[in-house]
Design a protein around this motif. Structure first.
Motif, mmCIF file in Angstrom:
data_model
loop_
_atom_site.group_PDB
_atom_site.id
_atom_site.type_symbol
_atom_site.label_atom_id
_atom_site.label_comp_id
_atom_site.label_asym_id
_atom_site.label_seq_id
_atom_site.Cartn_x
_atom_site.Cartn_y
_atom_site.Cartn_z
ATOM 1 N N GLN A 5 0.553 -0.948 0.296
ATOM 2 C CA GLN A 5 0.119 0.518 -0.300
ATOM 3 C C GLN A 5 1.343 1.385 0.000
ATOM 4 O OE1 GLN A 5 -2.986 0.045 -0.001
ATOM 5 N NE2 GLN A 5 -3.485 -1.802 -0.513
ATOM 6 N N VAL A 6 0.514 2.244 -1.064
ATOM 7 C CA VAL A 6 1.206 3.421 -0.764
ATOM 8 C C VAL A 6 0.888 4.413 -0.057
ATOM 9 C CG1 VAL A 6 2.728 5.207 -2.724
ATOM 10 C CG2 VAL A 6 2.724 2.233 -3.164
ATOM 11 N N ALA A 7 0.589 5.399 0.602
ATOM 12 C CA ALA A 7 -0.089 6.238 0.921
ATOM 13 C C ALA A 7 -0.363 7.549 -0.105
ATOM 14 C CB ALA A 7 1.396 7.746 1.964
ATOM 15 N N PRO A 8 -1.410 7.828 -0.781
ATOM 16 C CA PRO A 8 -1.584 9.342 -1.561
ATOM 17 C C PRO A 8 -0.542 10.181 -1.868
ATOM 18 C CG PRO A 8 -3.655 8.266 -0.464
ATOM 19 C CD PRO A 8 -2.568 7.789 0.475
ATOM 20 N N ASP A 9 -0.529 10.406 -2.702
ATOM 21 C CA ASP A 9 0.188 11.587 -3.511
ATOM 22 C C ASP A 9 0.170 12.321 -3.444
ATOM 23 O OD1 ASP A 9 -0.282 11.448 -5.827
ATOM 24 O OD2 ASP A 9 0.978 10.823 -6.536
ATOM 25 N N ALA A 10 0.506 13.973 -3.234
ATOM 26 C CA ALA A 10 -0.176 15.455 -3.447
ATOM 27 C C ALA A 10 -0.692 15.273 -4.777
ATOM 28 C CB ALA A 10 1.000 15.860 -3.701
ATOM 29 N N HIS A 84 -4.579 26.114 1.177
ATOM 30 C CA HIS A 84 -3.110 25.616 1.144
ATOM 31 C C HIS A 84 -4.106 24.030 1.877
ATOM 32 C CE1 HIS A 84 0.634 27.984 0.157
ATOM 33 N NE2 HIS A 84 -0.530 28.656 0.559
ATOM 34 N N LEU A 85 -3.747 23.219 0.896
ATOM 35 C CA LEU A 85 -3.930 21.454 1.955
ATOM 36 C C LEU A 85 -2.747 20.821 2.511
ATOM 37 C CD1 LEU A 85 -6.905 20.161 -0.291
ATOM 38 C CD2 LEU A 85 -6.590 21.415 2.389
ATOM 39 N N TYR A 86 -2.552 20.341 3.446
ATOM 40 C CA TYR A 86 -1.493 19.456 4.161
ATOM 41 C C TYR A 86 -1.437 18.409 3.916
ATOM 42 C CZ TYR A 86 -0.756 24.877 4.658
ATOM 43 O OH TYR A 86 -0.171 25.869 4.807
ATOM 44 N N ARG A 87 -0.891 17.786 3.013
ATOM 45 C CA ARG A 87 -1.281 16.327 2.928
ATOM 46 C C ARG A 87 -1.236 15.361 3.908
ATOM 47 N NH1 ARG A 87 1.423 11.521 0.817
ATOM 48 N NH2 ARG A 87 3.630 12.676 1.356
#
Length: 132
Positions: A5-10, A84-87
């Protein structure tokens, strides 16, 4: 053997946020075209200091600009308004709460859009419901 599983990117977070923006009803949507949407891993030190936040993981999003109701035709042109959204804080909250990622991004985005319009928390909830 299970897939990693890979964390969702920007880019993924931005797609979710843009999908939410597309659901914002008129007349609000008409006033968002000049607002920049920026996805970053964390807020910068200056933003955190300005807000009195010590732990970057606590800030999922922020609006930089002047609310529409405070603007005037006589204002000196400055930087464009920005959301701004902070991932990483969003992903942390996603893991901690179990809320669907698209719903969480939608919630954070609508909150910041609400600041752009100078809305109260109650009005932000109504906008979020309308943009459902």
């Amino acid at each position: 053997m299970s897939a990693c599983q890979v964390a969702p990117d920007a880019a993924h977070i931005e797609r979710l946020a843009r999908a939410s923006l597309s659901r914002i009803p008129a007349p609000f949507a008409e006033h968002l075209s000049g607002v920049a949407l920026i996805i970053e891993d964390f807020a910068d030190d200056e933003t955190l200091a300005d807000l009195g936040i010590e732990e970057p993981i606590e800030l999922t999003g922020v609006y930089h600009g002047r609310p529409i109701g405070e603007k005037s035709a006589f204002d000196v042109v400055q930087e464009p308004d920005r959301i701004h959204l902070y991932r990483l804080p969003i992903l942390w909250e996603w893991i901690e709460t179990g809320v669907a990622l698209d719903a969480l991004v939608h919630h954070v985005l609508i909150h910041e859009v609400g600041h752009h319009f100078g809305l109260s928390d109650e009005d932000m909830h109504a906008l979020e419901d309308a943009a459902g």
